[in-house]
Design a protein around this motif. Structure first.
Motif, PDB file in Angstrom:
ATOM      1  N   PRO A 110      53.534  67.387 153.774  1.00 44.17           N
ATOM      2  CA  PRO A 110      53.475  65.942 153.550  1.00 44.17           C
ATOM      3  C   PRO A 110      53.084  65.639 152.108  1.00 44.17           C
ATOM      4  CG  PRO A 110      52.330  66.550 155.572  1.00 44.17           C
ATOM      5  CD  PRO A 110      52.624  67.831 154.854  1.00 44.17           C
ATOM      6  N   ALA A 111      53.551  64.512 151.613  1.00 42.29           N
ATOM      7  CA  ALA A 111      53.211  64.103 150.241  1.00 42.29           C
ATOM      8  C   ALA A 111      51.722  63.773 150.156  1.00 42.29           C
ATOM      9  CB  ALA A 111      54.044  62.895 149.831  1.00 42.29           C
ATOM     10  N   ALA A 112      51.013  64.475 149.281  1.00 44.91           N
ATOM     11  CA  ALA A 112      49.585  64.227 149.102  1.00 44.91           C
ATOM     12  C   ALA A 112      49.368  62.969 148.267  1.00 44.91           C
ATOM     13  CB  ALA A 112      48.931  65.425 148.420  1.00 44.91           C
ATOM     14  N   PRO A 113      48.217  62.301 148.418  1.00 42.45           N
ATOM     15  CA  PRO A 113      47.914  61.160 147.544  1.00 42.45           C
ATOM     16  C   PRO A 113      47.915  61.595 146.079  1.00 42.45           C
ATOM     17  CG  PRO A 113      46.371  61.262 149.389  1.00 42.45           C
ATOM     18  CD  PRO A 113      47.157  62.547 149.419  1.00 42.45           C
ATOM     19  N   GLY A 114      48.383  60.722 145.215  1.00 42.22           N
ATOM     20  CA  GLY A 114      48.363  61.008 143.790  1.00 42.22           C
ATOM     21  C   GLY A 114      49.721  61.062 143.128  1.00 42.22           C
ATOM     22  N   TRP A 115      50.791  60.879 143.898  1.00 42.20           N
ATOM     23  CA  TRP A 115      52.121  60.858 143.299  1.00 42.20           C
ATOM     24  C   TRP A 115      52.270  59.626 142.405  1.00 42.20           C
ATOM     25  CZ3 TRP A 115      56.647  63.887 143.627  1.00 42.20           C
ATOM     26  CH2 TRP A 115      56.527  65.047 144.394  1.00 42.20           C
ATOM     27  N   ALA A 116      52.764  59.830 141.191  1.00 44.11           N
ATOM     28  CA  ALA A 116      53.019  58.708 140.270  1.00 44.11           C
ATOM     29  C   ALA A 116      54.373  58.077 140.539  1.00 44.11           C
ATOM     30  CB  ALA A 116      52.942  59.195 138.824  1.00 44.11           C
ATOM     31  N   THR A 117      55.251  58.782 141.263  1.00 45.37           N
ATOM     32  CA  THR A 117      56.569  58.274 141.619  1.00 45.37           C
ATOM     33  C   THR A 117      56.743  58.384 143.126  1.00 45.37           C
ATOM     34  OG1 THR A 117      57.569  60.470 141.322  1.00 45.37           O
ATOM     35  CG2 THR A 117      57.561  58.997 139.410  1.00 45.37           C
ATOM     36  N   ASP A 118      57.796  57.772 143.660  1.00 45.74           N
ATOM     37  CA  ASP A 118      58.106  57.902 145.073  1.00 45.74           C
ATOM     38  C   ASP A 118      58.504  59.353 145.337  1.00 45.74           C
ATOM     39  OD1 ASP A 118      59.181  57.911 147.633  1.00 45.74           O
ATOM     40  OD2 ASP A 118      60.253  56.022 147.385  1.00 45.74           O
ATOM     41  N   PRO A 119      57.762  60.088 146.163  1.00 50.42           N
ATOM     42  CA  PRO A 119      58.063  61.509 146.360  1.00 50.42           C
ATOM     43  C   PRO A 119      59.423  61.757 147.005  1.00 50.42           C
ATOM     44  CG  PRO A 119      56.385  60.766 147.906  1.00 50.42           C
ATOM     45  CD  PRO A 119      56.571  59.667 146.918  1.00 50.42           C
ATOM     46  N   LEU A 120      59.984  60.747 147.691  1.00 50.32           N
ATOM     47  CA  LEU A 120      61.276  60.906 148.332  1.00 50.32           C
ATOM     48  C   LEU A 120      62.433  60.382 147.488  1.00 50.32           C
ATOM     49  CD1 LEU A 120      60.368  59.986 152.029  1.00 50.32           C
ATOM     50  CD2 LEU A 120      60.499  62.246 150.968  1.00 50.32           C
ATOM     51  N   GLN A 121      62.141  60.029 146.257  1.00 53.35           N
ATOM     52  CA  GLN A 121      63.183  59.615 145.313  1.00 53.35           C
ATOM     53  C   GLN A 121      63.135  60.542 144.107  1.00 53.35           C
ATOM     54  OE1 GLN A 121      65.519  57.139 145.797  1.00 53.35           O
ATOM     55  NE2 GLN A 121      64.646  56.928 147.864  1.00 53.35           N
ATOM     56  N   LEU A 122      64.167  61.361 143.945  1.00 50.10           N
ATOM     57  CA  LEU A 122      64.177  62.304 142.833  1.00 50.10           C
ATOM     58  C   LEU A 122      64.152  61.551 141.516  1.00 50.10           C
ATOM     59  CD1 LEU A 122      64.500  65.436 142.324  1.00 50.10           C
ATOM     60  CD2 LEU A 122      66.901  64.915 141.840  1.00 50.10           C
ATOM     61  N   SER A 123      63.210  61.896 140.651  1.00 51.30           N
ATOM     62  CA  SER A 123      63.144  61.294 139.317  1.00 51.30           C
ATOM     63  C   SER A 123      63.450  62.372 138.279  1.00 51.30           C
ATOM     64  CB  SER A 123      61.769  60.676 139.062  1.00 51.30           C
ATOM     65  OG  SER A 123      60.743  61.658 139.114  1.00 51.30           O
ATOM     66  N   ARG A 124      63.934  61.928 137.145  1.00 46.54           N
ATOM     67  CA  ARG A 124      64.371  62.874 136.117  1.00 46.54           C
ATOM     68  C   ARG A 124      63.806  62.486 134.765  1.00 46.54           C
ATOM     69  NH1 ARG A 124      70.666  64.822 135.172  1.00 46.54           N
ATOM     70  NH2 ARG A 124      70.213  66.403 133.557  1.00 46.54           N
ATOM     71  N   ASP A 125      63.280  63.485 134.091  1.00 43.07           N
ATOM     72  CA  ASP A 125      62.807  63.324 132.729  1.00 43.07           C
ATOM     73  C   ASP A 125      63.399  64.459 131.907  1.00 43.07           C
ATOM     74  OD1 ASP A 125      61.523  62.817 130.358  1.00 43.07           O
ATOM     75  OD2 ASP A 125      59.506  63.291 131.081  1.00 43.07           O
ATOM     76  N   ALA A 398      51.836  69.884 145.724  1.00 44.07           N
ATOM     77  CA  ALA A 398      50.938  68.965 145.030  1.00 44.07           C
ATOM     78  C   ALA A 398      51.733  67.766 144.501  1.00 44.07           C
ATOM     79  CB  ALA A 398      50.231  69.679 143.872  1.00 44.07           C
ATOM     80  N   PRO A 399      51.050  66.656 144.176  1.00 49.98           N
ATOM     81  CA  PRO A 399      51.759  65.521 143.590  1.00 49.98           C
ATOM     82  C   PRO A 399      52.496  65.922 142.315  1.00 49.98           C
ATOM     83  CG  PRO A 399      49.549  64.872 144.259  1.00 49.98           C
ATOM     84  CD  PRO A 399      49.621  66.361 144.406  1.00 49.98           C
ATOM     85  N   GLY A 400      53.724  65.432 142.179  1.00 47.60           N
ATOM     86  CA  GLY A 400      54.511  65.743 140.996  1.00 47.60           C
ATOM     87  C   GLY A 400      55.272  67.045 141.082  1.00 47.60           C
TER      88      GLY A 400
END
Length: 443
Positions: A110-125, A398-400
């Motif tokens: 499960p997604a732990a508290p502390g994600w800066a983005t939606d864990p179920l939406q892939l983000s790209r940098d 972990a988050p991120g």
């Protein structure tokens, strides 16, 4: 087909051309990973397996893979916190060639508290791709699909028929899907397990793990009348928590002969963790139930029954006359030495994809766990190849959590090299070749 409209350079023959196709189609892997991350397969509860199988069927069928769903009977996996059908997917090709199983567990923590983005939406940098399961291990699924697409687009001849095994409940489940497949005789050939790292590693095996849910019961009552009517379950559980805390450092003194990772400061050690506590509902009510989740990682040299008995004895001695229930909610056996005859060729394939040199490889085990101990027990299959996308900066569990497109492409090339008929045939145990031509190990 997802790759329609993508130009493929057919001027380069064989594996070199297929590698170029992987480079040209790399962005399709990002879009597919986006679809996979969007399906919530977190365990517990594991309620998203059906939906994930549906997405994978859409991605696999254009690659000429026949898909079959295999559902684990509920009486085998039922445990507190688990719900939803345990849908495993086998996606395979049959041509009469030897079979290579490509194993993936589809569940995430499960997604732990502390994600800066939606864990179920892939983000790209830039090159980095962040999302729940991006590294462990949905990114590996995207890499394997990319490899198979490149082979299809270029007409590359394969030495093995791929069989994708997309399995449930690896994250400390009571009855992992690959265990059920093994016990049902559904596994063939040898297996490449993607539950590892993107590093030049020769797998030496891993620890086992089991989880226990401890339920301590009290009596609910109005908080203002607790002296007459209530028994606070949370406060009653404090002696149990103290006993477990006292046991923890004793467990940590137990070491394993498994070779530790190169970055480790010492030998691999057993561990006991209080992973979760749930109890109570509001300030005006005496809590009548508290649940404690324990996680015990045990070395291959330890005995599971003795390790479990030690914890349960400590709990019951501390509990006294309390109403306590202890439930086994997850178990992964240790994986014993998974070496075998296919490893030399797999090392060459990793070198072809990631650019590793022979001297980069080291053999080590892990206190992390795998569901392949069950496979070894059920089938007698000892050898298991290992790969994956884990790195020290991947933030797995972990988050991120993240991986990189560079690693996905490199992993796709490694998988494709290993599958290719022209790649290192002299290292294939299934092939009989009178001559050795090690120059053919590079595209």
């Amino acid at each position: 087909m997802i790759s329609q409209g993508i130009p493929v350079d057919r001027s380069q023959p064989g594996l070199a051309g297929a590698f170029a196709a992987i480079d040209g189609m790399a962005e399709t892997a990002v879009e597919e990973l986006r679809k996979l991350v969007a399906v919530d397969t977190s365990f517990p509860p594991g309620a998203g397996y059906d939906a994930f199988a549906g997405v994978m069927e859409q991605l696999a069928r254009p690659l000429a893979l026949d898909c079959e769903r295999v559902i684990v009977p509920e009486d085998l996996w039922r445990a507190p916190g688990a719900r939803g059908p345990r849908t495993n997917l086998i996606a395979r090709r049959r041509s009469g060639r030897p079979v290579l199983g490509l194993y993936f567990h589809v569940d995430t923590v499960p997604a732990a508290p502390g994600w800066a983005t939606d864990p179920l939406q892939l983000s790209r940098d830039g090159d980095r791709l962040t999302g729940l399961g991006a590294a462990d291990m949905k990114g590996s699924v995207a890499a394997a699909l990319l490899a198979l697409r490149a082979a299809q687009q270029t007409g590359l001849s394969l030495a093995y028929d791929p069989m994708l095994l997309l399995c449930t409940d690896e994250e400390a489940g009571l009855y992992p899907g690959v265990r059920y497949l093994a016990e049902q005789g559904r596994l063939e050939g040898h297996i490449l397990n993607f539950n590892g790292s993107a590093m030049p590693r020769i797998w030496a095996g891993c620890f086992g793990l089991f989880t226990l849910t401890v339920r301590v019961r009290g009596t609910a009552a109005h908080a203002g009348e607790q002296r007459r009517a209530g028994a606070n379950a949370i406060e009653a559980a404090l002696p149990i928590l103290n006993a477990l805390s006292a046991l923890k450092p004793l467990v940590a003194q137990r070491t394993s002969a498994l070779p530790p990772p190169p970055q480790a400061a010492g030998p691999l050690t057993a561990s006991l963790d209080i992973s979760a506590i749930h109890g109570g509902q509001c300030g005006g009510q005496i809590p009548s139930l508290v649940e404690i989740l324990l996680c015990r990682r045990y070395a291959p040299e330890e005995d599971f029954a003795a390790a479990r008995r030690e914890i349960e004895t400590a709990i019951r001695q501390a509990a006294g006359m309390l109403d306590v229930e202890i439930i086994l909610t997850g178990h992964l056996m240790p994986t014993s030495d998974p070496g075998g005859p296919h490893w030399p060729r797999w090392q060459q394939a990793l070198s072809a994809g990631f650019g590793y040199a022979a001297e980069d490889f080291a053999r080590w085990g892990a206190s992390g766990c795998s569901d392949f101990g069950w496979v070894q027990q059920a089938t007698g299959l000892q050898e298991v190849l290992l790969t994956g996308l884990g790195r020290p900066d991947s933030r797995i569990h972990a988050p991120g959590e993240s991986t990189t497109l560079t690693d996905i492409v490199a992993l796709a090339k490694s998988v494709l090299a290993y599958l290719a008929a022209e790649f290192c045939p002299e290292l294939s145990p299934e092939a009989i070749t009178p001559e050795k031509d090690f120059a053919r190990c590079r595209p």
